[in-house]
Design an enzyme around this catalytic site. Structure first.
Site, mmCIF file in Angstrom:
data_model
loop_
_atom_site.group_PDB
_atom_site.id
_atom_site.type_symbol
_atom_site.label_atom_id
_atom_site.label_comp_id
_atom_site.label_asym_id
_atom_site.label_seq_id
_atom_site.Cartn_x
_atom_site.Cartn_y
_atom_site.Cartn_z
ATOM 1 N N GLY A 49 12.624 8.215 48.710
ATOM 2 C CA GLY A 49 12.280 9.474 49.267
ATOM 3 C C GLY A 49 13.114 10.251 50.047
ATOM 4 O O GLY A 49 14.326 10.336 49.710
ATOM 5 N N GLY A 50 12.671 11.093 50.921
ATOM 6 C CA GLY A 50 13.675 11.756 51.739
ATOM 7 C C GLY A 50 14.422 10.976 52.583
ATOM 8 O O GLY A 50 15.579 11.536 53.000
ATOM 9 N N GLY A 100 47.857 23.106 35.828
ATOM 10 C CA GLY A 100 47.077 23.250 37.188
ATOM 11 C C GLY A 100 47.011 22.134 38.062
ATOM 12 O O GLY A 100 46.924 22.082 39.211
ATOM 13 N N ALA A 101 47.173 20.906 37.405
ATOM 14 C CA ALA A 101 46.972 19.727 38.001
ATOM 15 C C ALA A 101 48.139 19.701 39.143
ATOM 16 O O ALA A 101 47.936 18.891 40.344
ATOM 17 C CB ALA A 101 46.518 18.622 37.187
HETATM 18 C C1 HXC Z 1 4.069 2.704 56.415
HETATM 19 C C2 HXC Z 1 4.915 0.892 55.172
HETATM 20 C C3 HXC Z 1 5.649 2.016 54.531
HETATM 21 C C4 HXC Z 1 5.853 3.228 54.775
HETATM 22 C C5 HXC Z 1 6.120 -0.237 53.649
HETATM 23 N N1 HXC Z 1 5.310 -0.183 54.625
HETATM 24 N N2 HXC Z 1 6.512 1.405 53.508
HETATM 25 N N3 HXC Z 1 4.079 1.365 56.148
HETATM 26 N N4 HXC Z 1 4.841 3.629 55.862
HETATM 27 N N5 HXC Z 1 6.161 4.173 54.109
HETATM 28 C C6 HXC Z 1 4.575 -1.393 55.101
HETATM 29 C C7 HXC Z 1 3.769 -2.005 54.091
HETATM 30 O O1 HXC Z 1 2.520 -1.595 54.430
HETATM 31 C C8 HXC Z 1 3.886 -3.560 54.546
HETATM 32 O O2 HXC Z 1 3.157 -3.735 55.553
HETATM 33 C C9 HXC Z 1 5.298 -3.681 54.789
HETATM 34 O O3 HXC Z 1 5.596 -2.445 55.249
HETATM 35 C C10 HXC Z 1 6.150 -4.283 53.768
HETATM 36 O O4 HXC Z 1 5.809 -3.319 52.617
HETATM 37 P P1 HXC Z 1 5.719 -4.372 50.959
HETATM 38 O O5 HXC Z 1 5.141 -3.199 50.255
HETATM 39 O O6 HXC Z 1 4.771 -5.283 51.319
HETATM 40 O O7 HXC Z 1 7.369 -4.641 50.538
HETATM 41 P P2 HXC Z 1 7.784 -4.553 49.532
HETATM 42 O O8 HXC Z 1 6.944 -5.214 48.263
HETATM 43 O O9 HXC Z 1 9.212 -5.384 49.630
HETATM 44 O O10 HXC Z 1 7.867 -3.227 49.071
HETATM 45 C C11 HXC Z 1 9.010 -2.207 49.862
HETATM 46 C C12 HXC Z 1 8.611 -0.964 49.289
HETATM 47 C C13 HXC Z 1 7.199 -0.514 49.397
HETATM 48 C C14 HXC Z 1 9.508 -0.641 48.080
HETATM 49 C C15 HXC Z 1 9.504 -0.102 50.221
HETATM 50 O O11 HXC Z 1 6.661 -0.701 50.638
HETATM 51 C C16 HXC Z 1 7.018 1.013 49.183
HETATM 52 O O12 HXC Z 1 6.855 1.405 47.971
HETATM 53 N N6 HXC Z 1 6.699 1.750 50.330
HETATM 54 C C17 HXC Z 1 6.233 3.025 50.238
HETATM 55 C C18 HXC Z 1 7.489 3.870 49.775
HETATM 56 C C19 HXC Z 1 7.284 5.553 50.065
HETATM 57 O O13 HXC Z 1 6.444 6.062 49.025
HETATM 58 N N7 HXC Z 1 7.538 6.013 51.126
HETATM 59 C C20 HXC Z 1 7.266 7.464 51.565
HETATM 60 C C21 HXC Z 1 8.518 8.110 50.679
HETATM 61 S S1 HXC Z 1 8.413 9.858 50.835
HETATM 62 P P3 HXC Z 1 2.335 -5.145 55.971
HETATM 63 O O14 HXC Z 1 1.496 -5.010 57.226
HETATM 64 O O15 HXC Z 1 1.836 -5.751 54.861
HETATM 65 O O16 HXC Z 1 3.626 -5.953 56.331
HETATM 66 C C22 HXC Z 1 9.293 10.001 52.093
HETATM 67 C C23 HXC Z 1 9.080 11.453 52.492
HETATM 68 C C24 HXC Z 1 10.311 11.746 53.505
HETATM 69 O O17 HXC Z 1 9.864 9.143 52.759
HETATM 70 C C25 HXC Z 1 10.704 13.257 53.399
HETATM 71 C C26 HXC Z 1 11.845 13.608 54.202
HETATM 72 C C27 HXC Z 1 12.211 14.807 53.869
#
Ligand code: HXC
Length: 510
Positions: free
Chosen positions: A169-170, A404-405
């Site tokens: 993501g971001g 040019g290079a």
């Molecule tokens: C809160 C999160 C989290 C998040 C993971 N966790 N991502 N908690 N916010 N964004 C937590 C899970 O709930 C889990 O908690 C622990 O972290 C580990 O995650 P898992 O999914 O069990 O691990 P894994 O299978 O290794 O997968 C990792 C991952 C997946 C690929 C990163 O967690 C994932 O897809 N997360 C969401 C990614 C996402 O969409 N983020 C937002 C992007 S948008 P527990 O308690 O079970 O340990 C964004 C906008 C920003 O970032 C914009 C800025 C301009």
């Protein structure tokens, strides 16, 4: 008193274990170190001083009020690498997946602010699931606070991102605005939208690794500078890399003792250039034979291999190397090579690192794909970068410098300080064959005449002396004396003072 200390120790211990042993074990099972273990490898032993150990998130939604971990998913502070100060943040995947909350962001911002005030580099060890989903817009605000600081710090202190886990993501945009991005192979990935969204929107099926793993970004996109085998190798190499960098934009390059004689001669360079102009040779060999102890820390070696960039040292002081590589696309400049080298030249210029340019370039790469891909504007990036650079610039033309290079590659006309050529240099508007086909088109039916014209053109232009007679080349030098010439040049240029006219900022063709 002792009860107070015991309480402090209890709280510190709670922070040490982050998200708990089970999650630490899961991190290890993936072949990854924890946030703190990574800092132990990166920093000099015992040098890490943590701040904000006790910071907690302020979220009460989705049951978060009762789910608080001290430190809130990022370990921040300062330490030293081979004795030099650095500010660090290391995201802790065991705490809410290293996701970025408002407070997590505040911690990162605090060390970035300190780093800028004190003039020390920032290293981020990224391992994060992105925005803390439970916090919503507060975490987006947190990201933007970090982005803003990345931009303000750019060109003031070096910023390095080491991607050691997910970066989605971001979250990718903070690393994107830092100076260098390194990744760990098969363990880290970066993308704006992950495989599921890609499948929904474009119907493309792709794994995380294929979409945004180290090989995708070091070979295809050029987003990352290097991919390392594992966490340990990555962090140890980062220590090596850090030693090349100045602390800030006023500190000057670091210096370390070198036992390599400054005037070392390399007779083998006299025969490096093959007899035939179309035969390639490895420019790495030339670089290694010129720099201290043959050590060249190459960046982006697997992306746009037609140009080489990286750091080395001469007389113990850092230099940036930019070199055409005849082994790939005959060393032509194309879109990717221009972007790759342009950004590197700008980094060197921002941090007062002298630039050594080794030239063997037959021109810009022709082709519809290049033209329609914007070689005009992209090629101009490198031209612009060299032309605006005020750091010492030493150029050595080893063989071809066409069209040019020739102008682009730190020529005299772009304020090259010392422009040398080997006797094997060929400096002309274009290669003999192409030139003759244009200016003697009427003779094209007569192969003998054409061969004669080609020979004539080669004799006239396939040498460095026409350019040297105009002063475009300061001296034609023995290849074996190149290191000595560069070392002497760098000594002379140490106090170079050159300023561009005042402006708010320039408008490089992005
Ligand atoms: C809160 C999160 C989290 C998040 C993971 N966790 N991502 N908690 N916010 N964004 C937590 C899970 O709930 C889990 O908690 C622990 O972290 C580990 O995650 P898992 O999914 O069990 O691990 P894994 O299978 O290794 O997968 C990792 C991952 C997946 C690929 C990163 O967690 C994932 O897809 N997360 C969401 C990614 C996402 O969409 N983020 C937002 C992007 S948008 P527990 O308690 O079970 O340990 C964004 C906008 C920003 O970032 C914009 C800025 C301009």
């Amino acid at each position: 008193m002792s009860a107070n200390i015991a309480e402090m120790e209890r709280r510190r211990a709670a922070a040490q274990i982050g998200g708990g042993q089970k999650r630490i074990d899961a991190q290890h099972a993936k072949g990854r170190l924890t946030a703190r273990e990574r800092l132990d490898v990166l920093l000099d032993e015992g040098s890490f001083e943590e701040v904000d150990t006790h910071v907690e998130h302020n979220c009460t939604d989705f049951g978060m009020a009762g789910n608080v971990v001290p430190g809130d998913g990022v370990v921040t502070g300062s330490g030293t690498i081979n004795g030099r100060l650095v500010f660090v943040f290391s995201q802790d995947f065991t705490v809410f997946g290293g996701s970025l909350s408002e407070r997590h962001a505040q911690k990162i911002c605090k060390v970035m602010d300190m780093a800028m005030r004190l003039g020390a580099p920032v290293i981020g060890l990224n391992d994060s699931g992105g925005a803390r989903i439970q916090e919503g817009v507060a975490s987006l605000g947190g990201y933007a606070e970090v982005f803003q600081r990345n931009v303000l710090a750019s060109g003031v202190v070096p910023q390095i991102s080491m991607i050691m886990g997910p970066c989605a993501g971001g979250a990718v945009y903070s690393p994107a605005m830092t100076d260098f991005i390194f990744m760990v192979k098969d363990s880290s990935y970066m993308f704006v939208t992950g495989p599921d969204v890609v499948k929904t929107v474009t119907n493309e099926v792709v794994t995380q690794e294929e979409l945004g793993g180290a090989s995708a970004h070091t070979v295809k996109s050029g987003v990352a500078d290097l991919g390392f085998e594992n966490d340990i190798e990555a962090l140890l190499q980062l220590r090596e890399f850090f030693d090349f960098l100045p602390e800030n934009n006023r500190a000057g390059v670091p210096e370390r003792p070198s036992s390599d004689p400054w005037d070392r001669q390399e007779p083998s360079l006299d025969t490096l250039i093959p007899p035939s102009a179309n035969q390639p040779y490895d420019m790495h060999e030339c670089i290694r034979k010129i720099v201290d102890e043959g050590t060249f820390f190459e960046l982006q070696p697997t992306y746009a291999g037609n140009i080489l960039i990286g750091f080395a040292r001469v007389e113990g002081r850092t230099v940036g190397i930019v070199a055409n590589q005849p082994m790939v696309l005959a060393g032509c400049l194309d879109i990717n090579a221009s972007k790759k080298a342009g950004r590197f030249v700008r980094f060197c210029d921002a941090f007062d690192i002298p630039i050594i340019t080794l030239v063997d370039v037959p021109g810009f790469l022709p082709g519809v794909a290049q033209e329609h891909g914007g070689i005009i504007k992209n090629g101009a990036k490198l031209l612009f970068a060299y032309a605006e650079a005020t750091v010492p610039k030493i150029t050595v033309i080893t063989r071809k410098a066409y069209g040019g290079a020739y102008d682009v590659m730190a020529s005299k006309h772009l304020r090259g300080d010392l422009n040398y050529a080997w006797p094997t240099a060929e400096i002309a508007v274009m290669g003999a064959k192409g030139a003759v086909e244009i200016i003697f088109r009427s003779d094209m039916g007569d192969p003998e005449k054409i061969a004669e014209r080609t020979r004539e053109y080669e004799e006239r232009f396939a040498n460095p002396f026409v350019a040297a007679s105009r002063g475009y080349i300061d001296e034609v030098i023995y290849p074996h004396s190149t290191r000595k010439r560069i070392a002497l040049g760098l000594r002379k240029l140490r106090n170079k003072g050159l300023e561009n006219p005042w402006k708010k900022h320039d408008n490089i063709p992005l």
